[in-house]
Enzyme design. Structure first.
Site, PDB file in Angstrom:
ATOM      1  CB  THR A   1       4.225 -10.050 -13.625  1.00  0.00           C
ATOM      2  OG1 THR A   1       5.183  -9.022 -13.293  1.00  0.00           O
ATOM      3  CG2 THR A   1       2.944  -9.394 -14.117  1.00  0.00           C
TER       4      THR A   1
ATOM      5  N   PRO B   1      -1.740 -10.566 -15.971  1.00  0.00           N
ATOM      6  CG  PRO B   1      -0.759 -11.031 -18.025  1.00  0.00           C
ATOM      7  CD  PRO B   1      -1.858 -11.475 -17.118  1.00  0.00           C
TER       8      PRO B   1
ATOM      9  CE  LYS C   1       7.562  -5.513 -15.871  1.00  0.00           C
ATOM     10  NZ  LYS C   1       6.713  -5.829 -14.704  1.00  0.00           N
TER      11      LYS C   1
ATOM     12  CG  HIS D   1       7.523  -2.098 -18.224  1.00  0.00           C
ATOM     13  ND1 HIS D   1       7.395  -2.985 -19.283  1.00  0.00           N
ATOM     14  CD2 HIS D   1       6.284  -1.997 -17.679  1.00  0.00           C
ATOM     15  CE1 HIS D   1       6.144  -3.399 -19.357  1.00  0.00           C
ATOM     16  NE2 HIS D   1       5.446  -2.810 -18.393  1.00  0.00           N
TER      17      HIS D   1
ATOM     18  CB  SER E   1      -0.960   0.010   1.188  1.00  0.00           C
ATOM     19  OG  SER E   1      -0.263  -0.193   2.391  1.00  0.00           O
ATOM     20  CB  SER E   2       3.862   2.511   1.445  1.00  0.00           C
ATOM     21  OG  SER E   2       4.838   1.487   1.351  1.00  0.00           O
ATOM     22  N   GLY E   3       3.556   1.625  -1.948  1.00  0.00           N
ATOM     23  CA  GLY E   3       4.239   1.686  -3.232  1.00  0.00           C
ATOM     24  C   GLY E   3       3.468   2.504  -4.251  1.00  0.00           C
TER      25      GLY E   3
END
Length: 269
Positions: A102, A125, A161, A157, A12-14
């Site tokens: 993913t 995904p 990632k 991306h 939740s903090s990302g």
């Protein structure tokens, strides 16, 4: 009037977690009931939506039982190991799960399928409605362009990632391979270097770009003689993933156990 769907959010903090919290806060039919994060997160104990300037009264916690208390659906965009731990807790507490994580191995996918015998799980995904429409277009294109066209999948991306190719790119490859009657594990080429020889026409190639703050770009190239067809999707905001996730949560709220994907959610199956 039906009561709002109680939603718990992992990570939740990302970046994605915050986007999901904001999406929930802006809906009338969903409400934030729990917010999970890793024990080492500096956000533990803070109000999950304080960054919006409108506190929710839900504190971020690493306690799975506490974070899932009262939830009907968990939305999880974290890492494979974390997601599997969350699913075990969801199964124990009877909470459905939307999985946007993913990078799962085949063994981990089998573990998810086992959990789905007991709770509803929607796993994809990519939660973008647009991306999932593109998947259907790729199936159509691959069936029509099944001879004389080389197929390459290019994805880009942000620098943060950690898996490559992206789960979306791999799913695109699976859709194309299935439409052509091929096994992606046998025909995929994930990198080229040096003297590679002439291209094998039965292969599906992947190219990966990582850099900056690119949200997510995907292009499938069908290259023939005298023409090429490109089917692309470019994301400019994670909001599309959040909105798709809420559609999936609404879908699961009225379903029993089972393993679903976005085709089921969107009625494209």
């Amino acid at each position: 009037m039906n009561s709002p769907i109680q939603i718990a959010i992992a990570g939740s903090s990302g970046r994605m977690g915050r986007m999901l919290i904001e999406a929930v806060a802006n809906t009338d039919d969903c409400v934030l009931s729990g917010a999970l994060d890793v024990p080492s997160s500096p956000a533990i104990g803070q109000d999950a939506s304080a960054f919006l300037g409108r506190p929710s009264g839900v504190a971020i916690t690493a306690d799975l039982a506490k974070g899932l208390a009262g939830a009907r659906v968990l939305i999880d965009f974290t890492r494979p190991e974390g997601t599997l731990a969350h699913l075990a807790a969801c199964r124990e507490h009877g909470v459905a799960a939307v999985i946007g994580t993913t990078g799962f191995s085949e063994a981990q996918k089998a573990e998810i399928a086992e959990h789905a015998r007991h709770i509803g799980i929607m796993m994809a995904p990519n939660m973008s409605v647009g991306v999932n429409v593109v998947m259907k277009l790729l199936d159509m294109a691959a069936r029509a362009l099944n001879q004389g066209y080389d197929i390459e999948i290019i994805e880009a991306h942000h620098r943060h990632k950690v898996d490559a190719p992206s789960g979306t790119a791999l799913k695109m490859g699976e859709v194309v391979a299935d439409a052509l009657g091929r096994d992606l594990q046998e025909c995929a080429v994930y990198g080229r270097e040096g003297v590679t020889g002439e291209r094998d026409p039965s292969t599906i190639g992947f190219a990966t770009v990582r850099g900056g703050d690119i949200i997510g770009d995907h292009t499938v190239l069908f290259a023939g003689t005298g023409e090429r067809i490109e089917i692309s999707h470019k994301s400019s905001s994670r909001a599309t993933y959040a909105q798709g996730s809420l559609r999936a949560a609404r879908f699961l709220a009225s379903r029993g156990p089972g393993l679903f994907d976005m085709n089921d959610v969107l009625g494209l199956a």
